[in-house]
Write a protein that holds these residues in place. Structure first.
Motif, mmCIF file in Angstrom:
data_model
loop_
_atom_site.group_PDB
_atom_site.id
_atom_site.type_symbol
_atom_site.label_atom_id
_atom_site.label_comp_id
_atom_site.label_asym_id
_atom_site.label_seq_id
_atom_site.Cartn_x
_atom_site.Cartn_y
_atom_site.Cartn_z
ATOM 1 N N ASP A 92 0.855 -1.186 0.000
ATOM 2 C CA ASP A 92 0.000 0.000 0.000
ATOM 3 C C ASP A 92 0.889 1.233 0.000
ATOM 4 O O ASP A 92 1.853 1.297 0.768
ATOM 5 C CB ASP A 92 -0.897 -0.005 1.245
ATOM 6 C CG ASP A 92 -2.089 0.929 1.120
ATOM 7 O OD1 ASP A 92 -1.911 2.068 0.644
ATOM 8 O OD2 ASP A 92 -3.191 0.524 1.490
ATOM 9 N N GLU A 93 0.592 2.196 -0.850
ATOM 10 C CA GLU A 93 1.380 3.432 -0.901
ATOM 11 C C GLU A 93 1.142 4.326 0.316
ATOM 12 O O GLU A 93 1.979 5.154 0.642
ATOM 13 C CB GLU A 93 1.061 4.211 -2.177
ATOM 14 C CG GLU A 93 1.576 3.539 -3.421
ATOM 15 C CD GLU A 93 1.247 4.294 -4.689
ATOM 16 O OE1 GLU A 93 0.298 5.101 -4.691
ATOM 17 O OE2 GLU A 93 1.950 4.065 -5.678
ATOM 18 N N ASP A 94 0.025 4.158 0.969
ATOM 19 C CA ASP A 94 -0.330 4.973 2.127
ATOM 20 C C ASP A 94 0.393 4.436 3.363
ATOM 21 O O ASP A 94 0.060 3.364 3.871
ATOM 22 C CB ASP A 94 -1.847 4.928 2.318
ATOM 23 C CG ASP A 94 -2.338 5.778 3.473
ATOM 24 O OD1 ASP A 94 -1.535 6.105 4.373
ATOM 25 O OD2 ASP A 94 -3.529 6.100 3.494
ATOM 26 N N ALA A 114 -1.869 3.506 6.354
ATOM 27 C CA ALA A 114 -2.587 2.237 6.198
ATOM 28 C C ALA A 114 -1.648 1.053 6.428
ATOM 29 O O ALA A 114 -1.995 0.098 7.130
ATOM 30 C CB ALA A 114 -3.231 2.150 4.819
ATOM 31 N N ARG A 115 -0.438 1.111 5.842
ATOM 32 C CA ARG A 115 0.534 0.029 6.046
ATOM 33 C C ARG A 115 0.838 -0.169 7.519
ATOM 34 O O ARG A 115 0.830 -1.297 8.019
ATOM 35 C CB ARG A 115 1.843 0.331 5.305
ATOM 36 C CG ARG A 115 1.812 0.084 3.839
ATOM 37 C CD ARG A 115 3.224 0.088 3.234
ATOM 38 N NE ARG A 115 4.119 1.119 3.718
ATOM 39 C CZ ARG A 115 4.235 2.330 3.190
ATOM 40 N NH1 ARG A 115 3.492 2.681 2.153
ATOM 41 N NH2 ARG A 115 5.087 3.203 3.684
ATOM 42 N N THR A 118 6.016 -5.116 4.823
ATOM 43 C CA THR A 118 5.256 -4.058 4.153
ATOM 44 C C THR A 118 6.108 -3.402 3.078
ATOM 45 O O THR A 118 7.335 -3.355 3.183
ATOM 46 C CB THR A 118 4.786 -2.976 5.147
ATOM 47 O OG1 THR A 118 5.924 -2.307 5.688
ATOM 48 C CG2 THR A 118 3.943 -3.563 6.264
ATOM 49 N N THR A 123 -3.317 -5.962 -0.630
ATOM 50 C CA THR A 123 -2.840 -4.918 -1.535
ATOM 51 C C THR A 123 -3.895 -3.854 -1.772
ATOM 52 O O THR A 123 -5.086 -4.143 -1.804
ATOM 53 C CB THR A 123 -2.405 -5.520 -2.889
ATOM 54 O OG1 THR A 123 -1.889 -4.471 -3.720
ATOM 55 C CG2 THR A 123 -3.538 -6.214 -3.603
ATOM 56 N N ASP A 124 -3.432 -2.642 -1.941
ATOM 57 C CA ASP A 124 -4.290 -1.538 -2.355
ATOM 58 C C ASP A 124 -4.601 -1.734 -3.836
ATOM 59 O O ASP A 124 -3.769 -2.228 -4.596
ATOM 60 C CB ASP A 124 -3.558 -0.214 -2.134
ATOM 61 C CG ASP A 124 -4.436 1.004 -2.356
ATOM 62 O OD1 ASP A 124 -5.627 0.839 -2.684
ATOM 63 O OD2 ASP A 124 -3.927 2.117 -2.197
ATOM 64 N N THR A 167 -2.201 1.806 -7.147
ATOM 65 C CA THR A 167 -0.831 2.233 -6.919
ATOM 66 C C THR A 167 -0.324 2.880 -8.196
ATOM 67 O O THR A 167 -0.842 2.632 -9.279
ATOM 68 C CB THR A 167 0.092 1.059 -6.517
ATOM 69 O OG1 THR A 167 0.101 0.108 -7.574
ATOM 70 C CG2 THR A 167 -0.365 0.407 -5.224
ATOM 71 N N GLY A 175 -3.738 -2.409 -8.941
ATOM 72 C CA GLY A 175 -3.957 -3.549 -8.056
ATOM 73 C C GLY A 175 -4.395 -4.791 -8.806
ATOM 74 O O GLY A 175 -3.950 -5.905 -8.505
ATOM 75 N N TRP A 233 -7.755 -7.470 -1.338
ATOM 76 C CA TRP A 233 -7.485 -6.107 -1.769
ATOM 77 C C TRP A 233 -8.318 -5.132 -0.973
ATOM 78 O O TRP A 233 -9.383 -5.473 -0.479
ATOM 79 C CB TRP A 233 -7.660 -5.927 -3.269
ATOM 80 C CG TRP A 233 -9.012 -6.244 -3.820
ATOM 81 C CD1 TRP A 233 -9.446 -7.445 -4.277
ATOM 82 C CD2 TRP A 233 -10.112 -5.349 -3.974
ATOM 83 N NE1 TRP A 233 -10.742 -7.346 -4.709
ATOM 84 C CE2 TRP A 233 -11.177 -6.078 -4.532
ATOM 85 C CE3 TRP A 233 -10.290 -4.002 -3.695
ATOM 86 C CZ2 TRP A 233 -12.404 -5.500 -4.818
ATOM 87 C CZ3 TRP A 233 -11.523 -3.436 -3.979
ATOM 88 C CH2 TRP A 233 -12.553 -4.181 -4.537
ATOM 89 N N SER A 275 -9.406 -0.739 -0.680
ATOM 90 C CA SER A 275 -9.472 0.521 -1.390
ATOM 91 C C SER A 275 -10.207 1.547 -0.532
ATOM 92 O O SER A 275 -11.138 1.202 0.185
ATOM 93 C CB SER A 275 -10.207 0.352 -2.727
ATOM 94 O OG SER A 275 -10.334 1.595 -3.348
#
Length: 87
Positions: free
Chosen positions: A10-12, A15-16, A32, A53-54, A57, A62, A80, A82
């Motif tokens: 996850d890019e956030d 959240a990770r 992560t 996974t998000d 990205t 995803g 996943w 979102s």
């Protein structure tokens, strides 16, 4: 409870960290990354029970990421997430 190995993509960062901290409560091993390409490298080196996974990205969608896991790794359960309300 049995210990699992989990990969979070996850890019956030928030959240990770949130998912990671929660999942480590039960002594799971959690890796992560923000980058799906790095995630492929981790998937080649480790056996994961679950990949979270998000769906969105920058480097790879995803859905494309999940498709590549299924084609090349295919041994992990995939979930996943979102933040998009329309999904």
């Amino acid at each position: 409870m049995e210990q699992g190995r989990i990969l979070i993509v996850d890019e956030d960062w928030f959240a990770r960290d949130l998912y990671s901290e929660y999942l480590q409560i039960d002594n799971n091993i959690v890796d992560t990354t923000a980058d799906p390409i790095e995630a492929f490298e981790l998937l080649q080196r480790n056996d994961y029970d679950i990949v979270i996974t998000d769906m969105f990205t920058r480097r790879l969608s995803g859905l494309d990421f999940i498709e590549e896991i299924r084609k090349n790794v295919n041994r992990s359960m995939i979930k996943w997430v979102s933040s998009e309300p329309d999904l």
